[in-house]
Motif scaffolding. Structure first.
Motif, PDB file in Angstrom:
ATOM      1  N   ILE A 226      -6.620  -8.866   7.400  1.00  0.00           N
ATOM      2  CA  ILE A 226      -5.793  -8.397   6.290  1.00  0.00           C
ATOM      3  C   ILE A 226      -4.417  -9.069   6.305  1.00  0.00           C
ATOM      4  CG2 ILE A 226      -4.573  -6.377   5.400  1.00  0.00           C
ATOM      5  CD1 ILE A 226      -7.020  -4.698   6.303  1.00  0.00           C
ATOM      6  N   TYR A 227      -3.805  -9.162   7.472  1.00  0.00           N
ATOM      7  CA  TYR A 227      -2.432  -9.668   7.566  1.00  0.00           C
ATOM      8  C   TYR A 227      -2.375 -11.192   7.654  1.00  0.00           C
ATOM      9  CZ  TYR A 227      -0.206  -5.117   8.052  1.00  0.00           C
ATOM     10  OH  TYR A 227       0.273  -3.850   7.806  1.00  0.00           O
ATOM     11  N   ASP A 228      -3.330 -11.780   8.383  1.00  0.00           N
ATOM     12  CA  ASP A 228      -3.228 -13.210   8.667  1.00  0.00           C
ATOM     13  C   ASP A 228      -4.308 -14.043   7.992  1.00  0.00           C
ATOM     14  OD1 ASP A 228      -1.093 -12.519  10.323  1.00  0.00           O
ATOM     15  OD2 ASP A 228      -2.394 -12.292  12.065  1.00  0.00           O
ATOM     16  N   LYS A 432       0.203  13.129 -14.295  1.00  0.00           N
ATOM     17  CA  LYS A 432       1.345  12.255 -14.553  1.00  0.00           C
ATOM     18  C   LYS A 432       1.958  11.813 -13.236  1.00  0.00           C
ATOM     19  CE  LYS A 432       2.556  14.283 -19.036  1.00  0.00           C
ATOM     20  NZ  LYS A 432       3.604  14.933 -19.822  1.00  0.00           N
ATOM     21  N   ARG A 433       1.969  10.513 -13.035  1.00  0.00           N
ATOM     22  CA  ARG A 433       2.442   9.987 -11.771  1.00  0.00           C
ATOM     23  C   ARG A 433       3.905  10.308 -11.538  1.00  0.00           C
ATOM     24  NH1 ARG A 433      -0.526   9.091  -7.820  1.00  0.00           N
ATOM     25  NH2 ARG A 433      -2.010   8.257  -9.295  1.00  0.00           N
ATOM     26  N   ASN A 434       4.695  10.374 -12.604  1.00  0.00           N
ATOM     27  CA  ASN A 434       6.124  10.597 -12.431  1.00  0.00           C
ATOM     28  C   ASN A 434       6.441  11.996 -11.931  1.00  0.00           C
ATOM     29  OD1 ASN A 434       6.709   8.029 -13.220  1.00  0.00           O
ATOM     30  ND2 ASN A 434       7.023   8.559 -15.372  1.00  0.00           N
ATOM     31  N   SER A 435       5.477  12.928 -12.026  1.00  0.00           N
ATOM     32  CA  SER A 435       5.735  14.260 -11.499  1.00  0.00           C
ATOM     33  C   SER A 435       5.768  14.244  -9.982  1.00  0.00           C
ATOM     34  CB  SER A 435       4.657  15.236 -11.981  1.00  0.00           C
ATOM     35  OG  SER A 435       3.401  14.876 -11.440  1.00  0.00           O
ATOM     36  N   PHE A 436       5.161  13.226  -9.387  1.00  0.00           N
ATOM     37  CA  PHE A 436       5.198  13.116  -7.942  1.00  0.00           C
ATOM     38  C   PHE A 436       6.274  12.143  -7.487  1.00  0.00           C
ATOM     39  CE2 PHE A 436       1.483  15.553  -7.025  1.00  0.00           C
ATOM     40  CZ  PHE A 436       0.697  15.423  -8.151  1.00  0.00           C
ATOM     41  N   PHE A 437       6.566  11.136  -8.324  1.00  0.00           N
ATOM     42  CA  PHE A 437       7.565  10.139  -7.986  1.00  0.00           C
ATOM     43  C   PHE A 437       8.662  10.202  -9.029  1.00  0.00           C
ATOM     44  CE2 PHE A 437       4.328   8.580  -5.330  1.00  0.00           C
ATOM     45  CZ  PHE A 437       4.940   7.799  -4.377  1.00  0.00           C
ATOM     46  N   GLY A 438       9.846  10.381  -8.613  1.00  0.00           N
ATOM     47  CA  GLY A 438      10.946  10.447  -9.563  1.00  0.00           C
ATOM     48  C   GLY A 438      11.531   9.095  -9.886  1.00  0.00           C
ATOM     49  N   GLY A 439      10.735   8.091  -9.759  1.00  0.00           N
ATOM     50  CA  GLY A 439      11.229   6.756 -10.036  1.00  0.00           C
ATOM     51  C   GLY A 439      12.139   6.225  -8.951  1.00  0.00           C
ATOM     52  N   ASN A 440      12.079   6.857  -7.769  1.00  0.00           N
ATOM     53  CA  ASN A 440      12.984   6.427  -6.696  1.00  0.00           C
ATOM     54  C   ASN A 440      12.337   5.319  -5.870  1.00  0.00           C
ATOM     55  OD1 ASN A 440      14.833   8.412  -7.420  1.00  0.00           O
ATOM     56  ND2 ASN A 440      13.734   9.969  -6.244  1.00  0.00           N
ATOM     57  N   ASN A 441      12.001   4.246  -6.502  1.00  0.00           N
ATOM     58  CA  ASN A 441      11.405   3.130  -5.784  1.00  0.00           C
ATOM     59  C   ASN A 441      12.487   2.268  -5.165  1.00  0.00           C
ATOM     60  OD1 ASN A 441       8.445   3.254  -6.323  1.00  0.00           O
ATOM     61  ND2 ASN A 441       9.199   3.313  -8.432  1.00  0.00           N
ATOM     62  N   LYS A 442      12.141   1.719  -4.020  1.00  0.00           N
ATOM     63  CA  LYS A 442      13.059   0.796  -3.388  1.00  0.00           C
ATOM     64  C   LYS A 442      13.081  -0.518  -4.166  1.00  0.00           C
ATOM     65  CE  LYS A 442      12.067   2.698   1.190  1.00  0.00           C
ATOM     66  NZ  LYS A 442      11.569   2.407   2.544  1.00  0.00           N
ATOM     67  N   ALA A 443      14.107  -1.304  -3.929  1.00  0.00           N
ATOM     68  CA  ALA A 443      14.173  -2.614  -4.565  1.00  0.00           C
ATOM     69  C   ALA A 443      12.984  -3.452  -4.113  1.00  0.00           C
ATOM     70  CB  ALA A 443      15.477  -3.308  -4.192  1.00  0.00           C
ATOM     71  N   PRO A 444      12.440  -4.256  -5.019  1.00  0.00           N
ATOM     72  CA  PRO A 444      11.261  -5.055  -4.657  1.00  0.00           C
ATOM     73  C   PRO A 444      11.518  -5.899  -3.423  1.00  0.00           C
ATOM     74  CG  PRO A 444      11.667  -5.149  -7.017  1.00  0.00           C
ATOM     75  CD  PRO A 444      12.841  -4.448  -6.420  1.00  0.00           C
ATOM     76  N   ALA A 445      10.559  -5.853  -2.502  1.00  0.00           N
ATOM     77  CA  ALA A 445      10.694  -6.635  -1.281  1.00  0.00           C
ATOM     78  C   ALA A 445      10.284  -8.075  -1.555  1.00  0.00           C
ATOM     79  CB  ALA A 445       9.827  -6.033  -0.180  1.00  0.00           C
ATOM     80  N   VAL A 446      10.603  -8.925  -0.610  1.00  0.00           N
ATOM     81  CA  VAL A 446      10.277 -10.347  -0.735  1.00  0.00           C
ATOM     82  C   VAL A 446       8.882 -10.568  -0.172  1.00  0.00           C
ATOM     83  CG1 VAL A 446      10.942 -12.693  -0.069  1.00  0.00           C
ATOM     84  CG2 VAL A 446      12.701 -10.947  -0.523  1.00  0.00           C
ATOM     85  N   GLU A 447       8.048 -11.257  -0.943  1.00  0.00           N
ATOM     86  CA  GLU A 447       6.683 -11.480  -0.487  1.00  0.00           C
ATOM     87  C   GLU A 447       6.658 -12.458   0.671  1.00  0.00           C
ATOM     88  OE1 GLU A 447       4.407 -14.717  -2.999  1.00  0.00           O
ATOM     89  OE2 GLU A 447       5.320 -13.248  -4.339  1.00  0.00           O
ATOM     90  N   ARG A 448       5.660 -12.300   1.526  1.00  0.00           N
ATOM     91  CA  ARG A 448       5.525 -13.160   2.690  1.00  0.00           C
ATOM     92  C   ARG A 448       5.079 -14.557   2.261  1.00  0.00           C
ATOM     93  NH1 ARG A 448       1.766 -11.994   6.791  1.00  0.00           N
ATOM     94  NH2 ARG A 448       0.374 -10.978   5.324  1.00  0.00           N
ATOM     95  N   SER A 507       5.268  -7.203   4.028  1.00  0.00           N
ATOM     96  CA  SER A 507       5.717  -6.910   5.385  1.00  0.00           C
ATOM     97  C   SER A 507       4.754  -7.447   6.424  1.00  0.00           C
ATOM     98  CB  SER A 507       5.874  -5.387   5.567  1.00  0.00           C
ATOM     99  OG  SER A 507       6.219  -5.075   6.894  1.00  0.00           O
ATOM    100  N   ASN A 508       5.305  -8.062   7.467  1.00  0.00           N
ATOM    101  CA  ASN A 508       4.506  -8.487   8.615  1.00  0.00           C
ATOM    102  C   ASN A 508       4.222  -7.329   9.558  1.00  0.00           C
ATOM    103  OD1 ASN A 508       3.931 -11.306   8.391  1.00  0.00           O
ATOM    104  ND2 ASN A 508       6.111 -11.717   8.644  1.00  0.00           N
ATOM    105  N   GLU A 509       5.028  -6.290   9.472  1.00  0.00           N
ATOM    106  CA  GLU A 509       4.872  -5.145  10.356  1.00  0.00           C
ATOM    107  C   GLU A 509       3.688  -4.304   9.907  1.00  0.00           C
ATOM    108  OE1 GLU A 509       8.427  -2.927  10.901  1.00  0.00           O
ATOM    109  OE2 GLU A 509       9.709  -4.686  10.809  1.00  0.00           O
ATOM    110  N   ARG A 510       3.045  -3.700  10.887  1.00  0.00           N
ATOM    111  CA  ARG A 510       1.883  -2.857  10.587  1.00  0.00           C
ATOM    112  C   ARG A 510       2.375  -1.488  10.138  1.00  0.00           C
ATOM    113  NH1 ARG A 510       0.462  -7.706  11.509  1.00  0.00           N
ATOM    114  NH2 ARG A 510      -1.404  -8.169  12.721  1.00  0.00           N
ATOM    115  N   LYS A 511       2.622  -1.352   8.838  1.00  0.00           N
ATOM    116  CA  LYS A 511       3.214  -0.127   8.311  1.00  0.00           C
ATOM    117  C   LYS A 511       2.197   0.779   7.625  1.00  0.00           C
ATOM    118  CE  LYS A 511       7.916  -1.887   7.628  1.00  0.00           C
ATOM    119  NZ  LYS A 511       9.040  -2.042   6.673  1.00  0.00           N
TER     120      LYS A 511
END
Length: 1075
Positions: A226-228, A432-448, A507-511
């Motif tokens: 999956i990662y490599d 409705k997805r927004n009832s679980f997520f209030g739109g508090n997404n982090k800034a888009p990460a940089v792809e590997r 992310s390279n980390e196993r999250k």
């Protein structure tokens, strides 16, 4: 719960919807696929209208299904042109006359059977295809429920069944469903029984020997893929053009496009390949797998020259890939290469193959094309974060019709939208997805870098699903997680993340929060069995646990289910490389090789058979039998006086004669799960064996009577087992309760403790998917909670109902008194703290010997004391006592059984059992007073018993990142104990690891360098019950740093209870000091 009716809220809402839906009609575009007898439907007309908006495969007659209060009708539009179209009825079926409804959600088809309206014995059968069979089923279920409520017993619900991997509330009966086939052979035959048995034995004794669950190499290879984008194997030697030489750290990497060889790990990191060979350049390949190490090799043939890579067969207790893993990886990549070039898969292989035939409502058919999954990455608000303009996915759709996009096309009086609103109001939660997520997404990460080339091959689908996890004010709550469905060389896996940015794309980390191994799926419920599940929820049931997931809507749910079931079907012949462990009590053993009426028998179920043996202590296991799956004749689970018993009948020799059968009986609360695991692996084993004969002409008929049989009459159907167990997918409270060793009215010890899988067995905050009772669950987990949570220093108390609580806050513990041990008679305690479970506790030469055997399970233990007259004079008036003044009953609950005989002649012996349970942290050993008379003299001895607090510690697997996060969380000084220990012996890591293991702590090798010491994790189990009825446990984190120059250790312990930290520190100090 409803205050008035006592029913769950979801059930009340479903009842209301069932009563309302009869007042409405709903129409669905469909195709009439098949019907019988032909006379029930008028002949099709060439001029029937073909609606271009009906997005269904071009098979069957286009029609419209209308669902009303008392019937279902089918009609079609006929005419010569659009202007003069007329509606013509085709067939009508009354709900009250229906006898059976069968669903095939993979094909989105349904089959109805009804009794003939004229009263004859004839049965009418029709099969329809709809755009969304899940929505269609939900509508029909509500209508039938409403009719049943209105008619009050006068209406009998039609039976419901499912095709393929789908099932209803209870698990499907074994072998009554037909699994998908990977071969186009229509005359599949199994090899002879003796040949299958030989294959199973060789695999079990060779590279197919099962691994410990937490050390699964298959899982590790899947994560690497999956990662490599590759799978890596260590090579001992390599030979061939330009490859001669011995390399201790040489690596062989299998990837999507080529095989690469690196003479050292440094070369791999710098991408300096010693050998590079594209699959187009390979003529053939072979894996020679043998118990003889000299024959273990992987051979690639290119232009009449061979490249040979030699491997050493290693023990499978660690996550070291074996030749069998290499063979499966090569099968996957090679078959993917063949498919990409429109060539058939290599015969006899099990990995990397598409499904060739499936069993449908009309019999065996070619599989429907799989819907295309989502490759674009979206945030929780549905915004595209990463857009893939071209999927470039390897898809084989030659000769197949295009599958419609999942979607509903219901129309009618109130319209599909209004029905959708009724459906949503029947269940707790919102789509409705927004009832679980209030739109508090982090800034888009940089792809590997380079991740897109991996992503487009390994990802089948991704998106947001809701699962139960974490803790809220009222217990577990529903959380949104980012799920990704992967196709790896080791099979299909689903992984979920807290945010899309935690995925391997960024992310390279196993999250990943966890991995769902789809190769372990037993069945899938298209409608969740959990009462508090929101709308559009479904259950994935594996041999380990049960997952309840919720989609955004029915279209999203159908897409997920179709992709998941396709993945499960493609993994039909892929088996896990680990084992499931069950502790059982042997009731019947015709060979007398197992200890009866005692939970000392262990049954291990794995890919090639079932190992039965005896256990000695926490780790020692002695195999007594190994039964290949060909050896099973019958098995069943029965409820005997409220206790579950597994009956097994097996063949004992290669001729499989009736005279060679032997019958065994095992008692276990997990008997249903044990039987389900056996059935699961037999299905897998048969799929593998069918592929062994792929392409061969059948030489004879397989005698079904000689194969595995399930005793259905004595099985575990709901009505046989009663209310205690309802199939392997249910978890009644009576099963999850822990039996008390001190309750002498019961002959059952605690529930078998099995190997935890991943982190969920430990109680992670996000491990809250509804868990099915299985062999991999902790001893008594009706719910899960984090035993490391800090509830001591404020910040909110524990939740109202959990069995694993953070600290001993309720009730508060008293400090255990210090025992005066100066006048103790025995000093043999240390041996029982170093892994020895039986031996001499005390000896008075010529008078008496006291032998001891100890057993520990969870918070409880059993000490068997054997008193032996070591002299010639008789011993009388033998008495043992646990004096409350010398022991703290608040810390250890003890019960000493009565002696069967209090007099012993010379050389005679008698056994007495002491049951103990840890109630609080304690630092001193309990004291037993033993008295007797010999030769007219009265003797009395005070003996320390080796019931240390560490015996109630359970080693707990944990990854490095989780350890460090918890380590920081428990940094409060009151929860930490740190000390420096000067050792009289050499300070070696091996000594530390051994001491930690013997103290009930699981070491984490990956943290040795990062943390600067050896780290261990454990959980202290106690029998103290909180207000909600759960038993309290305490998580323990430990780090030992070595100063070899000063010959000293620095030990740091952090727990959720300061007293535990102090006591464990004192224990480790005494062990590591070398005294």
């Amino acid at each position: 719960m409803s205050f008035f009716s006592g029913k769950p809220k979801r059930q009340n809402l479903d009842d209301n919807a069932a009563g309302l839906i009869a007042h409405f009609e709903h129409s669905y575009n469909a195709r009439l696929v098949d019907y019988s007898p032909p006379s029930i439907c008028p002949a099709p007309e060439e001029s029937s209208h073909e609606d271009n908006n009906v997005k269904l495969p071009k098979s069957g007659r286009v029609c419209e299904l209308t669902l009303s209060g008392d019937s279902m009708s089918c009609s079609e539009h006929v005419g010569t042109r659009i202007g003069d179209m007329r509606e013509r009825p085709v067939i009508a079926m009354d709900w009250v006359n229906m006898s059976e409804i069968a669903w095939d959600h993979q094909q989105s088809q349904v089959r109805f059977k009804q009794n003939a309206p004229d009263g004859s014995d004839e049965t009418h059968t029709v099969i329809f295809m709809v755009a969304n069979s899940l929505e269609f089923e939900a509508n029909i279920k509500l209508r039938l429920k409403g009719i049943g409520t209105r008619q009050r017993g006068a209406f009998r619900l039609p039976s419901t069944s499912y095709i393929g991997m789908f099932a209803g509330v209870t698990k499907p009966k074994p072998f009554q469903r037909k699994r998908a086939s990977l071969t186009t052979d229509t005359n599949e035959q199994l090899p002879p029984l003796d040949e299958m048995r030989t294959i199973a034995l060789e695999s079990y004794r060779g590279s197919g020997k099962p691994m410990m669950t937490e050390n699964s190499a298959r899982r590790a290879l899947a994560v690497e893929h999956i990662y490599d984008g590759k799978c890596t194997f260590h090579v001992q030697t390599a030979s061939g053009p330009g490859l001669e030489g011995y390399h201790t750290d040489a690596l062989l990497c299998l990837g999507e496009n080529d095989v690469s060889y690196y003479s050292s790990e440094g070369q791999m990191f710098s991408n300096n390949k010693t050998l590079f060979m594209a699959y187009e350049e390979i003529d053939s390949w072979e894996v020679r797998d043998s118990t003889n190490a000299a024959d273990n090799s992987f051979i690639l043939t290119q232009k009449n020259s061979n490249l040979t890579f030699m491997f050493t067969l290693k023990e499978n207790n660690w996550s070291t890939p074996t030749l069998l893993h290499l063979k499966h990886c090569m099968e996957f990549f090679w078959n993917q290469h063949l498919e990409h070039n429109d060539m058939p898969a290599q015969p006899h292989t099990t990995h990397g193959r598409a499904v060739a035939r499936v069993f449908t409502l009309q019999g065996h058919k070619n599989p429907a094309p799989t819907p295309v999954g989502q490759l674009d990455i979206m945030d929780s608000d549905g915004r595209v974060v990463v857009n893939f303009n071209e999927r470039n996915r390897r898809a084989s759709s030659v000769g197949r019709e295009a599958m419609p996009a999942a979607g509903s096309n219901a129309t009618g009086v109130i319209g599909s939208g209004k029905f959708e609103s009724i459906r949503r109001n029947t269940t707790k939660g919102s789509s409705k997805r927004n009832s679980f997520f209030g739109g508090n997404n982090k800034a888009p990460a940089v792809e590997r870098a380079g991740v897109r080339d991996i992503w487009k091959y390994v990802v089948k689908h991704q998106g947001w699903l809701t699962k139960k996890g974490g803790l809220g004010p009222t217990g577990k709550k529903w959380l949104d997680r980012y799920f990704v469905l992967y196709s790896t060389a080791m099979g299909h896996y689903m992984s979920y993340y807290s945010e899309y940015g935690d995925s391997p794309f960024f992310s390279n980390e196993r999250k990943e929060r966890n991995l769902i191994d789809l190769g372990k799926v037993t069945f899938i419920r298209p409608v969740s069995n959990q009462q508090d599940a929101p709308a559009f929820s479904f259950d994935i049931v594996t041999i380990e646990r049960e997952w309840t997931l919720c989609a955004q809507n029915e279209n999203d749910m159908q897409l997920w289910l179709q992709l998941i079931t396709t993945a499960v079907d493609e993994d039909v012949a892929i088996v896990p490389d680990d084992e499931l462990c069950f502790e059982v009590k042997t009731l019947k053993d015709p060979t007398d090789r197992l200890m009866k009426y005692d939970y000392s028998t262990m049954i291990k179920v794995s890919a090639w058979g079932v190992s039965v043996g005896t256990k000695n202590g926490k780790s020692e296991y002695h195999e007594r039998f190994f039964w290949c799956y060909t050896d099973f004749y019958k098995w069943s689970v029965q409820n005997q006086f409220g206790k579950l018993t597994l009956f097994v009948s097996v063949f004992t020799n290669n001729d499989f004669s009736q005279s060679s059968k032997q019958d065994f009986e095992f008692r276990s609360r997990q008997a249903v799960q044990l039987a389900s695991a056996i059935e699961f692996y037999i299905e897998k084993f048969m799929s593998i064996m069918y592929l062994r004969n792929e392409g061969l002409e059948p030489e004879g008929d397989y005698d079904e009577d000689e194969g595995p049989q399930y005793d259905d009459e004595a099985g575990y159907d709901d009505e046989i087992v009663g209310g205690e167990v309802q199939g392997s997918d249910d978890e009644p409270d009576s099963v999850s309760q822990q039996v008390d060793l001190l309750d002498l009215g019961s002959d059952d010890p605690p529930i078998a403790t099995a190997v935890p899988i991943g982190n969920d067995g430990f109680g992670l905050p996000d491990a809250g998917s509804t868990t099915a009772p299985s062999a991999v669950q902790p001893p008594n987990p009706p719910t899960t909670f984090d035993p490391f949570a800090d509830g001591v220093g404020g910040g909110g108390g524990p939740p109202p109902s959990n069995d694993l609580l953070d600290a001993f806050t309720t009730p508060s513990f008293k400090a255990a008194p210090q025992n005066c041990l100066d006048n103790m008679n025995n000093n043999n305690i240390p041996q029982f703290l170093k892994g020895k479970n039986e031996g001499m506790l005390y000896s008075e030469p010529g008078v008496i010997n006291v032998m001891l055997k100890q057993e520990w399970r969870g918070s409880q233990g059993r000490l068997s004391l054997c008193y032996v007259n070591a002299g010639q004079s008789p011993i009388s008036e033998i008495a043992a006592e646990m004096n409350a003044e010398e022991n703290n009953p608040d810390a250890i609950r003890m019960q000493l059984n009565a002696l069967a005989n209090n007099s012993l002649a010379g050389g005679a012996q008698v056994v007495q059992q002491l049951m103990v349970e840890c109630m609080q942290p304690f630092g001193d050993f309990p004291i037993m007073t033993l008295s007797f008379s010999v030769g007219g003299a009265k003797c009395e001895y005070k003996l320390k018993l080796p019931a240390a607090m560490t015996h109630f510690m359970e080693a707990t697997p944990m990854d490095g990142a989780d350890f460090m996060a918890r380590w920081q969380k428990l940094s409060t000084p009151a929860l930490q104990n740190q000390c420096v220990i000067n050792s009289k012996t050499a300070t070696l890591p091996a000594i530390v690891e051994q001491v930690l293991e013997q103290s009930g702590l699981k070491t984490i090798p990956s943290l040795a360098e990062k943390s600067g010491g050896i780290c261990g994790v454990g959980t202290l189990r106690t029998g103290t019950v909180n207000a909600s009825g759960g038993k309290i446990s305490v998580g323990v984190l430990c780090r030992v740093e070595i100063n070899a120059g000063a010959q000293a250790y620095r030990v740091t312990i952090r727990t959720a209870h300061g007293g535990v930290s102090q006591i464990l520190g004192d224990h480790l100090k005494s062990r590591l000091s070398g005294n």
